[in-house]
Design an enzyme around this catalytic site. Sequence first.
Site, PDB file in Angstrom:
ATOM      1  N   ALA A   1       0.804  -1.232   0.000  1.00  0.00           N
ATOM      2  CA  ALA A   1       0.000   0.000   0.000  1.00  0.00           C
ATOM      3  C   ALA A   1       0.835   1.279   0.000  1.00  0.00           C
ATOM      4  O   ALA A   1       0.282   2.375   0.147  1.00  0.00           O
ATOM      5  CB  ALA A   1      -1.008   0.023   1.156  1.00  0.00           C
ATOM      6  N   ALA A   2       2.158   1.148  -0.210  1.00  0.00           N
ATOM      7  CA  ALA A   2       2.989   2.370  -0.316  1.00  0.00           C
ATOM      8  C   ALA A   2       2.479   3.235  -1.470  1.00  0.00           C
ATOM      9  O   ALA A   2       2.245   4.439  -1.317  1.00  0.00           O
ATOM     10  CB  ALA A   2       4.451   1.996  -0.558  1.00  0.00           C
ATOM     11  N   GLY A   3       2.293   2.573  -2.629  1.00  0.00           N
ATOM     12  CA  GLY A   3       1.813   3.296  -3.806  1.00  0.00           C
ATOM     13  C   GLY A   3       0.418   3.866  -3.587  1.00  0.00           C
ATOM     14  O   GLY A   3       0.123   4.994  -3.996  1.00  0.00           O
ATOM     15  N   ASP A   4      -0.454   3.088  -2.928  1.00  0.00           N
ATOM     16  CA  ASP A   4      -1.825   3.563  -2.682  1.00  0.00           C
ATOM     17  C   ASP A   4      -1.812   4.813  -1.802  1.00  0.00           C
ATOM     18  O   ASP A   4      -2.542   5.777  -2.053  1.00  0.00           O
ATOM     19  CB  ASP A   4      -2.652   2.459  -1.997  1.00  0.00           C
ATOM     20  CG  ASP A   4      -2.849   1.253  -2.903  1.00  0.00           C
ATOM     21  OD1 ASP A   4      -2.849   1.432  -4.139  1.00  0.00           O
ATOM     22  OD2 ASP A   4      -3.005   0.136  -2.377  1.00  0.00           O
TER      23      ASP A   4
HETATM   24  P1  ATP Z   1       2.758  -1.001  -3.790  1.00  0.00           P
HETATM   25  O1  ATP Z   1       2.308  -1.743  -5.037  1.00  0.00           O
HETATM   26  O2  ATP Z   1       3.510  -1.848  -2.810  1.00  0.00           O
HETATM   27  O3  ATP Z   1       1.675  -0.199  -3.158  1.00  0.00           O
HETATM   28  P2  ATP Z   1       4.161   0.708  -5.652  1.00  0.00           P
HETATM   29  O4  ATP Z   1       5.111  -0.142  -6.420  1.00  0.00           O
HETATM   30  O5  ATP Z   1       2.913   1.150  -6.316  1.00  0.00           O
HETATM   31  O6  ATP Z   1       3.859   0.048  -4.242  1.00  0.00           O
HETATM   32  P3  ATP Z   1       6.426   2.254  -4.768  1.00  0.00           P
HETATM   33  O7  ATP Z   1       7.109   2.865  -5.925  1.00  0.00           O
HETATM   34  O8  ATP Z   1       7.024   1.035  -4.167  1.00  0.00           O
HETATM   35  O9  ATP Z   1       4.887   2.030  -5.160  1.00  0.00           O
HETATM   36  O10 ATP Z   1       6.289   3.318  -3.587  1.00  0.00           O
HETATM   37  C1  ATP Z   1       5.514   4.503  -3.664  1.00  0.00           C
HETATM   38  C2  ATP Z   1       6.193   5.574  -2.840  1.00  0.00           C
HETATM   39  O11 ATP Z   1       6.319   5.107  -1.493  1.00  0.00           O
HETATM   40  C3  ATP Z   1       7.613   5.902  -3.282  1.00  0.00           C
HETATM   41  O12 ATP Z   1       7.604   6.901  -4.312  1.00  0.00           O
HETATM   42  C4  ATP Z   1       8.236   6.407  -1.979  1.00  0.00           C
HETATM   43  O13 ATP Z   1       7.926   7.780  -1.758  1.00  0.00           O
HETATM   44  C5  ATP Z   1       7.519   5.561  -0.905  1.00  0.00           C
HETATM   45  N1  ATP Z   1       8.332   4.384  -0.526  1.00  0.00           N
HETATM   46  C6  ATP Z   1       8.282   3.137  -1.052  1.00  0.00           C
HETATM   47  N2  ATP Z   1       9.192   2.316  -0.477  1.00  0.00           N
HETATM   48  C7  ATP Z   1       9.834   3.067   0.451  1.00  0.00           C
HETATM   49  C8  ATP Z   1      10.892   2.818   1.400  1.00  0.00           C
HETATM   50  N3  ATP Z   1      11.476   1.611   1.505  1.00  0.00           N
HETATM   51  N4  ATP Z   1      11.281   3.840   2.195  1.00  0.00           N
HETATM   52  C9  ATP Z   1      10.709   5.066   2.122  1.00  0.00           C
HETATM   53  N5  ATP Z   1       9.706   5.371   1.250  1.00  0.00           N
HETATM   54  C10 ATP Z   1       9.277   4.395   0.424  1.00  0.00           C
END
Ligand code: ATP
Length: 300
Positions: free
Chosen positions: A249-252
């Site tokens: 949920a980082a991206g969300d």
């Molecule tokens: P997910 O599918 O797991 O929700 P995603 O692949 O859509 O993720 P990411 O690019 O992994 O999205 O992460 C989105 C944002 O979260 C990044 O741009 C960054 O700001 C933050 N983020 C992700 N991982 C980390 C980390 N290990 N430490 C700090 N910030 C992070």
Amino acid sequence: MSKILVIGSINMDLVSKVESMPQVGETVLGKGFAQIPGGKGANQAVAMSRLGADVTMIGKVGDDAFGRELKKGLENDNIDTTGIHIENGISTGIAIITVDESANNSIIVNLGANFSVTKEFIDENIEKIESADIVVLQLEIPEESVRHALEISKRLGKYTILNPAPARPLGDEIIKNVDLLVPNETELELISKMSAKDESEVKLAADSLIQKGIKEIIVTLGENGCMHLGEGFCRKYDAIKVEAVDTTAAGDSFIAGVASYIANGKAMDEAIEFATKVASVTVTREGAQSSLPHINEIEL
Ligand code: ATP
């Protein structure tokens, strides 16, 4: 404050921890189980609402215990759920997630009722699009419904945000109706059909989509932050260094941060800085909706 409409998926995540992944024909003992509300649409709606946005959601759950619990949970998170339908004869969307001791995961998603979010269902809820300012979509509902919702939204003059996840190629009819695309690197590669392994490749791949009509793109790069690109500009933002325990949920939460700040009339650079802070909190906690922070937990 502008109103945000999320049209997307609602799932229950069933998460088992194991020492190592079971092989074909093998049974292993679990080391813990959790049932956590998820689905990219619901996650983004909840994240926006916790950040103080005015959020409505269109989606479907099945007529089962998970479905009723998920809808209630969204209501408890102050989301307008009058566009969430309980569908008879179909199960709620379920993600069966197994996580081993090295934090590797394997996931089975049964889309269930999410796949009944048809074009017709979107038409039945058109007044929700009419009364929104910003419309946010992902790809966990049928692609033709995403295309239809984007067409209607643009025709009605709404600002459209698409998170093209899970990754898949996209037709030009979708791309031309997107104001802000927020892919990660893998998603960008699939959509642009170009490699996006480093910053210069990301720029070329994103430029190819901007030529097709997308106004702005934010490419998220995990712990490396993100890049914001548009006609004639490209800006890199670093992530905040934290002890990450689970990036689910980082991206969300990042998209929610951007959308909720735009809804507040803030400029895109401020919105991205805010979203980066929000996502940095999310990765320090386990689970999908369980990890999404409230506005008072973000250091402004
Ligand atoms: P997910 O599918 O797991 O929700 P995603 O692949 O859509 O993720 P990411 O690019 O992994 O999205 O992460 C989105 C944002 O979260 C990044 O741009 C960054 O700001 C933050 N983020 C992700 N991982 C980390 C980390 N290990 N430490 C700090 N910030 C992070």
